[in-house]
Design an enzyme around this catalytic site. Structure first.
Site, PDB file in Angstrom:
ATOM      1  N   CYS A 335       0.835  -1.206   0.000  1.00  0.00           N
ATOM      2  CA  CYS A 335       0.000   0.000   0.000  1.00  0.00           C
ATOM      3  C   CYS A 335       0.875   1.264   0.000  1.00  0.00           C
ATOM      4  O   CYS A 335       1.512   1.561  -1.005  1.00  0.00           O
ATOM      5  CB  CYS A 335      -0.969  -0.031   1.181  1.00  0.00           C
ATOM      6  SG  CYS A 335      -2.374   1.110   0.997  1.00  0.00           S
ATOM      7  N   HIS A 432      -3.552  -5.367   0.966  1.00  0.00           N
ATOM      8  CA  HIS A 432      -3.323  -5.835   2.332  1.00  0.00           C
ATOM      9  C   HIS A 432      -3.774  -7.285   2.429  1.00  0.00           C
ATOM     10  O   HIS A 432      -4.617  -7.748   1.662  1.00  0.00           O
ATOM     11  CB  HIS A 432      -4.131  -4.996   3.327  1.00  0.00           C
ATOM     12  CG  HIS A 432      -3.724  -3.561   3.385  1.00  0.00           C
ATOM     13  ND1 HIS A 432      -2.573  -3.145   4.007  1.00  0.00           N
ATOM     14  CD2 HIS A 432      -4.340  -2.446   2.916  1.00  0.00           C
ATOM     15  CE1 HIS A 432      -2.483  -1.823   3.910  1.00  0.00           C
ATOM     16  NE2 HIS A 432      -3.535  -1.375   3.248  1.00  0.00           N
TER      17      HIS A 432
END
Length: 489
Positions: A335, A432
């Site tokens: 991310c 994630h």
């Protein structure tokens, strides 16, 4: 005493007293007894969050508690989520969606702003479920925050729910914590406290019993249970990073993995599967400390990417990552870490801070623009590494839009995501939970240098841990006083 048609609120004398864990364990107990139960937290301040099936964002602890109930999490389980972006600013998430920054809303008007959606979500859950287990935040003894409280006794008074107070005896001073907390409450707030739970006890209970008798006489409140210190559980942390590893098998090769802890690190639960693997030595590096010699560096997610990129350089981690790659190591960015590994990051609207652009570390052909609309989605697809393919699942929570070119890392129904560099020693992705799928984890470990090892089934491990927790609460807490109308299957 409570019937199963009512709610119970779990508050704590301090942060990390065990509120999240106690709620999760009670959720599993009631679910096992056939009660339709759901978790609820009026307000959460955390950088660990999860994507719900209804396309919103909530605190990860409430998603984990829903998992303990055997149900899908919804935005109504945590209607207010505050995500700190600096020491004095936070993004406000209301019923799953980012609406504004706290400094824009104004602290004095915050309660009037936040209480209606909190009560609306609570009413939705109480209408749908037999029992709602509510988690407080921090401590109800924060008297400076009483006027604007929607997280602890302010909510309990408004919703008219009973409260138990949890204290962590492992910290020391447990009796002072409980008596002092009770003394900081108003009379009506004290009246709704039905008892105490002492958490993380080690040793001979007979040595504690005189203190328990004194506490009950002093406060007029019963001690509902003393829960032992439970080792080796894999439970989602709400905010504090869990660094414990009790299962490393060093009889053969071990993969050394380092995660530099950025000042605004987010979703560090990404690394739980690595921490649980017996062949992985996972180390977190505190801000300003040097990155040790290792096989793999994982640059984590961040709530303030440009600010954390500046900190990364300030700590000298950029030079250490460069040296690590030169010596044959591997690097992964998740991310915000993926964005940092790219060429350039811009924040033209100043959504995450005052600095509007920054040069990235330059290892991936990717440029990112921070935009106001947040991406919140669950994902599934196929991971491509070392000319091998593995099924993988994950979720995305980010405000950046990244334009990239190169070899895609993950292919999914919605398109491609992430990059692998031409030297095959750096990859980045928005996903994630990338390590949570056993097959994907095994492939990543092989890419990083650990051959022939299976991944950890994190879901199975979490189920086992919740059952161990629930069994302990069954044994050590007087549940018949809290839930007298439940009968074990």
């Amino acid at each position: 005493m409570l019937s199963t048609s009512k709610a119970l609120m779990v508050q704590g004398t301090t942060s990390d007293a065990g509120k999240s864990v106690i709620v999760a364990g009670l959720c599993r107990i009631l679910s096992r007894r056939g009660v339709k139960v759901a978790p609820f937290k009026p307000q959460n301040m955390a950088l660990n969050s999860a994507v719900t099936h209804d396309g919103g964002e909530i605190g990860r602890a409430q998603a984990f508690q829903a998992f303990a109930c055997g149900i899908e999490p919804t935005v109504h389980m945590n209607p207010i989520l505050l995500k700190p972006s600096t020491d004095s600013a936070a993004q406000v998430i209301v019923q799953g969606k980012a609406v504004d920054a706290m400094n824009t809303i104004g602290f004095q008007s915050y309660k009037a702003f936040a209480m209606p959606p909190v009560l609306e979500s609570f009413e939705k859950l109480t209408a749908e479920y037999d029992c709602v287990l509510i988690e407080g935040a921090g401590s109800p003894a924060e008297v400076n925050l009483r006027e604007n409280d929607i997280a602890n006794m302010g909510f309990a008074e408004e919703a008219d729910v009973p409260v138990i107070i949890v204290a962590d005896i492992d910290r020391g001073g447990v009796f002072a914590h409980l008596v002092g907390t009770l003394d900081c409450l108003s009379q009506s707030e004290r009246d709704r406290v039905v008892g105490f739970v002492i958490n993380r006890f080690r040793g001979d209970i007979s040595l504690l019993e005189p203190g328990l008798d004194w506490l009950e006489e002093k406060t007029g409140k019963p001690v509902l249970g003393v829960v032992p210190y439970l080792q080796g559980l894999m439970l989602d942390a709400e905010d504090a990073i869990d660094t414990k590893q009790d299962n490393i098998d060093s009889s053969q090769n071990v993969l050394n993995v380092t995660v530099p802890v950025l000042p605004r690190i987010s979703n560090h639960t990404d690394f739980d599967a690595l921490r649980a693997h017996p062949k992985v030595n996972l180390q977190y590096v505190a801000p300003g400390k040097p990155i040790p010699s290792c096989d793999l560096i994982v640059v984590p997610g961040s709530k303030s990417v440009i600010s954390d990129l500046n900190s990364l350089r300030e700590f000298g981690w950029d030079k250490q990552i460069q040296k690590h790659l030169r010596y044959g190591g591997k690097v992964v960015g998740i991310c915000g870490g993926y964005q940092m590994l790219g060429k350039h990051i811009s924040d033209p609207q100043g959504l995450e801070g005052h600095q509007l652009d920054a040069e990235g570390l330059g290892y991936l052909e990717a440029t990112t623009v921070i935009e106001k609309e947040k991406v919140l989605t669950k994902k599934s697809g196929h991971l491509h590494l070392n000319n091998k393919v593995s099924y993988v699942t994950g979720y995305e929570i980010h405000m950046g839009v990244t334009t990239s070119k190169g070899v895609n890392l993950v292919a999914c129904d919605e398109g491609d995501d992430g990059l692998v560099n031409t030297d095959n020693n750096v990859f980045g992705t928005y996903w994630h939970g990338l390590f949570d799928h056993p097959e994907a984890l095994a492939l990543i470990l092989e890419w990083a240098g650990l051959d022939g090892e299976k991944g950890i089934d994190l879901i199975k491990e979490k189920q086992r841990s919740i059952d161990v927790l629930a069994d302990a609460l069954e044994e050590y807490v007087a549940l018949e006083l809290l839930f007298p109308n439940t009968v074990e299957n």
